[in-house]
Design an enzyme around this catalytic site. Structure first.
Site, PDB file in Angstrom:
ATOM      1  N   GLU A  92       0.834  -1.205   0.000  1.00  0.00           N
ATOM      2  CA  GLU A  92       0.000   0.000   0.000  1.00  0.00           C
ATOM      3  C   GLU A  92       0.871   1.259   0.000  1.00  0.00           C
ATOM      4  O   GLU A  92       0.453   2.307  -0.470  1.00  0.00           O
ATOM      5  CB  GLU A  92      -0.914   0.004   1.240  1.00  0.00           C
ATOM      6  CG  GLU A  92      -2.378   0.153   0.899  1.00  0.00           C
ATOM      7  CD  GLU A  92      -3.292   0.164   2.120  1.00  0.00           C
ATOM      8  OE1 GLU A  92      -2.832   0.384   3.259  1.00  0.00           O
ATOM      9  OE2 GLU A  92      -4.491  -0.051   1.933  1.00  0.00           O
ATOM     10  N   HIS A 104       6.680 -26.933  -0.475  1.00  0.00           N
ATOM     11  CA  HIS A 104       5.952 -28.026  -1.126  1.00  0.00           C
ATOM     12  C   HIS A 104       4.876 -27.490  -2.062  1.00  0.00           C
ATOM     13  O   HIS A 104       3.997 -28.230  -2.488  1.00  0.00           O
ATOM     14  CB  HIS A 104       5.336 -28.934  -0.052  1.00  0.00           C
ATOM     15  CG  HIS A 104       6.380 -29.601   0.801  1.00  0.00           C
ATOM     16  ND1 HIS A 104       6.716 -30.933   0.676  1.00  0.00           N
ATOM     17  CD2 HIS A 104       7.200 -29.092   1.749  1.00  0.00           C
ATOM     18  CE1 HIS A 104       7.683 -31.225   1.537  1.00  0.00           C
ATOM     19  NE2 HIS A 104       7.998 -30.127   2.200  1.00  0.00           N
ATOM     20  N   LYS A 119     -14.105   0.789  -3.951  1.00  0.00           N
ATOM     21  CA  LYS A 119     -15.160   1.243  -3.036  1.00  0.00           C
ATOM     22  C   LYS A 119     -16.228   2.021  -3.810  1.00  0.00           C
ATOM     23  O   LYS A 119     -17.424   1.824  -3.610  1.00  0.00           O
ATOM     24  CB  LYS A 119     -14.575   2.143  -1.941  1.00  0.00           C
ATOM     25  CG  LYS A 119     -13.691   1.411  -0.952  1.00  0.00           C
ATOM     26  CD  LYS A 119     -13.242   2.339   0.159  1.00  0.00           C
ATOM     27  CE  LYS A 119     -12.139   1.731   0.981  1.00  0.00           C
ATOM     28  NZ  LYS A 119     -11.495   2.666   1.887  1.00  0.00           N
TER      29      LYS A 119
HETATM   30  O1  PA5 Z   1      -3.562   1.579   5.849  1.00  0.00           O
HETATM   31  C1  PA5 Z   1      -4.683   2.076   5.779  1.00  0.00           C
HETATM   32  O2  PA5 Z   1      -4.876   3.289   5.945  1.00  0.00           O
HETATM   33  C2  PA5 Z   1      -5.891   1.206   5.489  1.00  0.00           C
HETATM   34  O3  PA5 Z   1      -5.537  -0.114   5.348  1.00  0.00           O
HETATM   35  C3  PA5 Z   1      -6.913   1.345   6.623  1.00  0.00           C
HETATM   36  O4  PA5 Z   1      -6.302   1.006   7.834  1.00  0.00           O
HETATM   37  C4  PA5 Z   1      -8.133   0.468   6.381  1.00  0.00           C
HETATM   38  O5  PA5 Z   1      -8.745   0.800   5.181  1.00  0.00           O
HETATM   39  C5  PA5 Z   1      -9.144   0.623   7.514  1.00  0.00           C
HETATM   40  O6  PA5 Z   1      -9.547   1.940   7.647  1.00  0.00           O
HETATM   41  P1  PA5 Z   1     -10.324   2.468   8.903  1.00  0.00           P
HETATM   42  O7  PA5 Z   1      -9.450   2.362  10.088  1.00  0.00           O
HETATM   43  O8  PA5 Z   1     -10.664   3.897   8.587  1.00  0.00           O
HETATM   44  O9  PA5 Z   1     -11.564   1.617   9.046  1.00  0.00           O
END
Ligand code: PA5
Length: 426
Positions: free
Chosen positions: A278, A299, A414
């Site tokens: 990310e 494996h 989303k």
């Molecule tokens: O790294 C990030 O920002 C995302 O993976 C969020 O943690 C994830 O989308 C969850 O978001 P939130 O804490 O707003 O529910």
């Protein structure tokens, strides 16, 4: 504490030749002048963390100790993976402390959610819902179901004492809901993004509820902060690792396989994939992070690594001392022909498998290997490695001119999903 060995990585450039870049970026990180600098709160968090809230978390762990045999943690992404990675690494997959930790809010799977609700129905439950935005659909939907479950089981007042919210300090749906219901609440700092947040209340509350000594975790975090507060490549192995990744990608390796030999580190691999993937996978750039647990995956994926297309390098996390060990027993009949290992420690066998695999992949397969060693899988080591990998991630992303702290790409699915779900305004 954590050492990088790059001698088996076939690096065609000297890591030290990147010293000027590293010095420039180290300054950028610490002076908060790079892209995404609003999200650099984690850099000084080992010393700046909210001490008063930390003591509340420790006290919460104590208070809930005998109240629950099942901790339900509801969250996704950065509000999920770190806590799970920590609990599994530190306690192992089958701890005998009488506490089960169940994770929800990380999927829309109707089967999974239904089975969890059924599984926990006769247990004594404490529920921690975690969401910075408070609007994440997977988490919000699961929480709606769980809140009703808790209120049916314990009554409104009883449920209130067993539901803990971790969210933004002032904004968002979850904050408003937690205030209205009177839940015990903990804060996700504004300037720390999800995947860098495991050592805020996001991960510390589930860890404390699971019975982990969170003070030791923060001590490890602080030790890494002190050890790595230098731009000198001769002294900072997190930065050496960041540079080595860039050199390997320059050599054409676009996939990194994060390898361990401990199943209790499976989720650490998932956490690593989120942290790197990310942070770095944007603007058409980045290394695709993957993970594997050996010898299990030898494996399966082992074949590809050994003889498949040469697209990947491995980052091998070696644990010096296992949490537990056992000795292979002698069997007078020896029907399974395993007596040649009788009297040996199982961890020794695991380490020999690692040694043999390293040689197979590097010498025969020509697969570059970066080796990182860590003394054990304690809370202290978990805290230490968090800072190590955060810093390495920031460095390796900035070396590519990428903002390590946003994730614009995740909004696309989303948007489509909200349209299909008929969300108002979508
Ligand atoms: O790294 C990030 O920002 C995302 O993976 C969020 O943690 C994830 O989308 C969850 O978001 P939130 O804490 O707003 O529910």
């Amino acid at each position: 504490m954590m050492k990088l060995d790059s001698t088996q990585a076939f690096l065609k450039e000297e890591i030290e030749s990147y010293q000027a870049d590293v010095t420039r970026i180290h300054k950028m990180i610490h002076e908060k002048t790079g892209a995404g600098n609003d999200f650099l709160g984690w850099v000084d968090w080992p010393v700046n963390y909210d001490k008063e809230e930390f003591e509340r978390i420790v006290a919460l762990g104590e208070r809930m100790k005998d109240k629950a045999d099942c901790i339900v943690v509801c969250g996704i992404g950065g509000s999920y993976l770190g806590a799970r990675a920590a609990i599994e690494m530190i306690q192992g997959l089958y701890p005998d402390n009488g506490k089960e930790v169940v994770f929800v809010g990380n999927t829309f799977s109707s089967t999974y959610v239904s089975q969890v609700l059924n599984h926990i129905k006769d247990k004594e439950v404490v529920l921690n819902v975690i969401s910075k935005s408070g609007t994440t659909t997977e988490t919000a939907l699961a929480f709606r179901l769980l809140k009703q479950f808790m209120e049916r089981k314990y009554g409104k007042e009883g449920a209130k004492d067993r539901i803990i919210a971790t969210t933004d300090k002032a904004r968002g749906t979850l904050k408003a809901l937690a205030d209205k219901e009177g839940y015990d609440s903990y804060v996700i700092p504004d300037d720390i993004g999800g995947r860098y947040s495991v050592l805020t209340a996001v991960g510390l509350v589930p860890m404390a509820l699971a019975g982990i000594d969170v003070r030791r975790v923060m001590e490890g975090f602080l030790a890494a902060y002190n050890d790595l507060n230098t731009d000198d490549l001769a002294k900072n192995d997190a930065y050496r690792y960041a540079v080595a990744r860039r050199i390997l990608q320059n050599q054409g390796y676009n996939v990194e396989m994060f390898v361990t030999y401990e199943p209790q580190l499976n989720c650490l691999g998932e956490w690593f994939k989120q942290l790197m993937g990310e942070s770095e996978g944007k603007d058409g750039k980045g290394i695709l992070p993957d993970s594997a647990t050996f010898s299990t995956d030898l494996h399966s994926l082992g074949q590809f690594i050994q003889e498949g297309k040469k697209v990947l390098f491995e980052t091998l996390l070696q644990i010096e001392k296992p949490t537990l060990d056992t000795i292979v027993p002698n069997d007078p009949e020896n029907l399974d022909s395993m007596n040649y290992l009788a009297g040996k420690n199982l961890d020794w066998v695991n380490k020999m498998a690692m040694k043999g695999t390293l040689a197979a992949h590097v010498e025969t397969g020509g697969v570059p290997n970066l080796q990182i060693s860590m003394p054990d899988m304690s809370g202290y080591s978990f805290g230490y490695q968090c800072y190590w990998f955060f810093l390495a991630t920031a460095m390796t992303c900035y070396m590519l001119d990428i903002n390590p702290f946003n994730q614009p790409g995740v909004e696309v699915y989303k948007k489509n999903m909200f349209k299909l779900l008929g969300k108002p305004g979508a």
